[in-house]
Scaffold this active site. Structure first.
Site, PDB file in Angstrom:
ATOM      1  N   GLY A   1      58.735 -72.485  93.833  1.00 32.51           N
ATOM      2  CA  GLY A   1      57.802 -71.379  94.003  1.00 32.51           C
ATOM      3  C   GLY A   1      56.714 -71.693  95.022  1.00 32.51           C
TER       4      GLY A   1
ATOM      5  CG  ASN B   1      64.547 -68.935  87.307  1.00 30.96           C
ATOM      6  OD1 ASN B   1      63.819 -68.972  88.300  1.00 30.96           O
ATOM      7  ND2 ASN B   1      64.374 -68.073  86.315  1.00 30.96           N
TER       8      ASN B   1
ATOM      9  CB  THR C   1      60.130 -64.801  91.756  1.00 30.74           C
ATOM     10  OG1 THR C   1      59.530 -65.938  91.130  1.00 30.74           O
ATOM     11  CG2 THR C   1      60.397 -63.738  90.717  1.00 30.74           C
TER      12      THR C   1
ATOM     13  CG  ASP D   1      65.744 -69.269  83.024  1.00 32.80           C
ATOM     14  OD1 ASP D   1      64.734 -69.607  82.370  1.00 32.80           O
ATOM     15  OD2 ASP D   1      65.953 -68.101  83.417  1.00 32.80           O
TER      16      ASP D   1
ATOM     17  CG  LEU E   1      64.507 -78.947  79.413  1.00 34.55           C
ATOM     18  CD1 LEU E   1      63.530 -80.104  79.219  1.00 34.55           C
ATOM     19  CD2 LEU E   1      64.063 -78.072  80.583  1.00 34.55           C
TER      20      LEU E   1
ATOM     21  CE1 TYR F   1      52.326 -65.082  85.104  1.00 33.69           C
ATOM     22  CE2 TYR F   1      50.069 -64.290  85.141  1.00 33.69           C
ATOM     23  CZ  TYR F   1      51.019 -65.212  85.532  1.00 33.69           C
ATOM     24  OH  TYR F   1      50.651 -66.262  86.342  1.00 33.69           O
TER      25      TYR F   1
ATOM     26  NE  ARG G   1      51.043 -63.568  93.851  1.00 35.84           N
ATOM     27  CZ  ARG G   1      51.255 -64.771  93.361  1.00 35.84           C
ATOM     28  NH1 ARG G   1      50.462 -65.263  92.437  1.00 35.84           N
ATOM     29  NH2 ARG G   1      52.261 -65.505  93.791  1.00 35.84           N
TER      30      ARG G   1
END
Lengths: 330, 330
Positions: A13, A35, A38, A59, A64, A153, A194
Site C-alpha cells: 500500500g 492481498n 487496493t 489476505d 496466515l 472503517y 482522497r
C-alpha cells in the site's frame, strides 16, 4: 547470517511500501504481505531492488500463509498497515473492511504472541470521528457514528485497537498503536478518492476539480517520509504500549488553501465543481502530537510546500502528464 | 406441517432462554444455538418441555454447524443474543468477546442473506459508553473508550451494529437492531457480577453486599418479560430497519435505591462493603424509548416493585435460600 524479519501487512500500500523500504534500509529482512485489493503493483515494483525482501500475496482475513509461518521464528516486528483507507475503497466491501481490521488484526496478534514479535497497529484519526475536541488528543473518545457508511472503517479500527490493547493488558504481546492522520506523497493511488490525490490528479488531467462543501473544512497533511519515521520510532521505542500515539502533521489547512497550493504547482483550466459534503465527513481534523514529541522525539519535518511538488512530480510521471518547467525540473 | 423456524443464538442465556419460550408460544419452531460459555444448563432444562424445539451446542465464532444448515430453508427469523454480557464474564476472554460480536454476527448475517431470514442484533446501551447525554437517544454517538477494559464488549457491539447496518444498506438482509438496557429477572446467572443479581444473591446468602462507588450512580431496570416482548415486536414490525431502537425501562433508580428495595424483600444482616467504581463504569444510564413507543407501541409494564420479588423468589430457589414468608408466598 540470520537477520531479524519485519513483517509488513499491507506492505504494497501507500504507507506500507515506503515502510518496507525504510525497514530494509535499517537492516531488517522484510516480508511484504498484501492481498493487492487496493494496493498498486507498481508499488511492489518499487521494492523489487531491496535486498532480503519477499512478497507474499495473501489476505490477513484468512489464516496466515505458510510462507510467513515458515519464517515465524525470525519475525521480530509486525506492522499491520493492511486496510483500504479511503472511503470509496473501504465502502466497496464494508464487511471485508471490518473483517480485515478485526480478524486480520487477530491473526497478526496471535503471530506476535507465538513469536514474541512486537506488534504495531496503524490505527487512524478516524477513531475520533467528526471531533468535538480540537486539536485531537489521544484521550478524546471521539464522535463516531457506529451506524453510518463510514462505520465499517472507523469502528473496525476502534475494534482493532480494543483487541490490541487487550493483548497488552493480558501480557500476550508487546504492542504499539499509532493513530495516523492524513498522509500524502508518492505511491498514493491516483483514484483513491482522497483529497490530495484527487486535487493533484484532476489538475494534472485538466479535469474539473471536485470540492466537497464550501472548502472551509480543514485537514492536516503529513508527508509520507515523516509518517514512516514516526512509525519506526514508535515501534522501536521503549514506551509503555498501552496508550495510542497520534502521528500526523499539526499544521492545519482548509481544503480551499490546499486547492490554491495545488493550482500554483499544477495550473489547470478545468475549473472547480462543488459537491455536497459526504455523510459524517469530519469538519476539522488536526492532531495534538505532544505525546509523539515527548515520547519519541518526533515531529514532521517536511512542509506542505515541499511535499506537494514532490507528490505532483510523482503523479505526473504515473499519469504521463506534464508539469510547468519550474516545478518539473526540481 | 412445516413451520417457520426462529434461530436464537445465545438461546441458553438469560434473555435468550425467555425469548426461546416466547417464540415457541407464538408458534415458531425454535433452534437454540449456544456455546454454553456463560449460559446455564438449567436455563436449557427450562426449555425441555417446548414442542418443536432443538438445542445445538456450537460457538458462532466458528462456521455455523450442519445441524443449523440442514434446516436453513425453514429459518425465517434469526435472533443474535450471543455474547457474555457482564463485565467479569466478557473480560475473562476479551478476544473471544470481540470475535463473538464481529465474526459471530458475520456468520449469522451471511445465513440471513442466504435464507432471506430477518436478522435481529441484540446490541446494548453500552454502545453509549459513559453517556454525556441523558436520557440516551438513539442518535447519540456515545462516549466510549476504545482502549479500556470494557472496549472488547462495547466496541464489539458497535462493530456488530456497523456490520449489520451495512447489510441493510447493501440490501443483503433485512435487519433489526435493539439496544438493550439493563434487564433483570429469572435465569440471570447468580454470579454474573451485575447489580441486581449481585445484590439479591448476596442478601440471600447473608454476605456483605458490594456497592461500587457511593451508590449514587443510576441504572434503569427492565423486567425480562417486557424485554422479550419488545424484541419480538421489533423483529415482527415493518419498520425501516436502518436505525437502532432502544429497549429498556426508562424509570431510573440509584444503586442506593435499588439496595433499599432489595433489603425490603430479602432482609440481610451481612452489611454493606464499598468498593471503588470500576474503570469506565457509566454514572447514569436511562433509555429514551420514544422510538420504541411510537414505532412498536411498546413500553415496559412490570414495575421494579413487582419484578424484584419474582426475581428474588427465583434466586432463592436456585440458591436453596429462604425468603420471608410474605415474599415467598406470593
Amino acid at each position: 547470517m540470520t537477520m531479524d524479519i519485519a513483517l509488513v501487512a499491507g506492505g504494497a500500500g501507500f504507507i506500507g511500501s515506503h515502510l518496507c523500504r525504510a525497514l530494509s534500509e535499517r537492516g531488517f529482512e522484510v516480508i511484504c504481505l498484501d492481498n493487492l485489493q487496493t494496493s498498486r503493483v507498481s508499488n511492489l515494483d518499487s521494492l523489487a531492488d531491496l535486498p532480503r525482501y519477499s512478497f507474499v500475496e495473501a489476505d490477513i482475513v484468512a489464516p496466515l500463509p505458510q510462507a510467513v509461518l515458515d519464517k515465524a521464528d525470525r519475525i521480530t516486528r509486525i506492522y499491520n498497515c493492511a486496510c483500504a483507507a479511503s472511503p470509496p475503497q473501504y465502502q466497496a466491501d464494508p464487511e471485508h473492511t471490518m473483517l480485515t481490521n478485526v480478524v486480520g488484526t487477530h491473526h497478526l496478534l496471535r503471530l506476535a504472541e507465538q513469536t514474541g514479535a512486537r506488534f504495531l497497529l496503524t490505527s487512524t484519526s478516524e477513531v475520533y470521528g467528526d471531533p468535538e475536541v480540537h486539536p485531537q488528543v489521544e484521550g478524546y473518545r471521539g464522535w463516531v457514528s457506529c451506524t453510518g457508511p463510514r462505520a465499517c472503517y472507523d469502528e473496525g479500527k476502534r475494534a482493532a485497537e480494543a483487541m490490541t490493547f487487550d493483548y497488552a493488558r493480558m501480557k500476550r504481546a508487546e504492542v504499539r498503536v499509532a493513530r495516523i492522520f492524513n498522509t500524502y506523497g508518492p505511491h498514493m493511488h491516483p483514484d483513491d478518492g482522497r483529497v490530495v490525490s484527487n486535487l493533484v490528479c484532476q489538475a494534472l488531467r485538466g479535469e474539473p476539480i471536485t470540492i466537497y462543501g464550501d472548502g472551509s473544512q480543514t485537514r492536516s497533511f503529513c508527508y509520507v517520509s515523516d509518517m514512516v519515521e514516526g512509525l519506526i520510532r514508535l515501534m522501536e521505542s521503549d514506551i509503555d504500549g498501552t496508550e495510542p500515539v497520534n502521528l500526523g502533521n499539526p499544521q492545519e489547512f482548509t481544503i480551499g488553501e490546499l486547492l490554491s497550493k495545488v493550482l500554483a504547482i499544477v495550473p489547470s483550466d478545468g475549473g472547480v465543481t462543488h459537491h455536497d459534503l459526504p455523510q459524517d465527513d469530519p469538519r476539522r481534523r488536526r492532531p495534538d502530537i505532544a505525546r509523539a514529541r515527548s515520547l519519541l522525539g518526533w515531529e514532521p519535518r517536511v512542509a506542505l510546500d515541499d511535499g506537494l511538488p514532490q507528490t505532483a512530480r510523482w503523479f505526473a510521471r504515473e499519469l504521463g502528464a506534464t508539469l510547468p518547467l519550474a516545478v518539473a525540473a526540481e
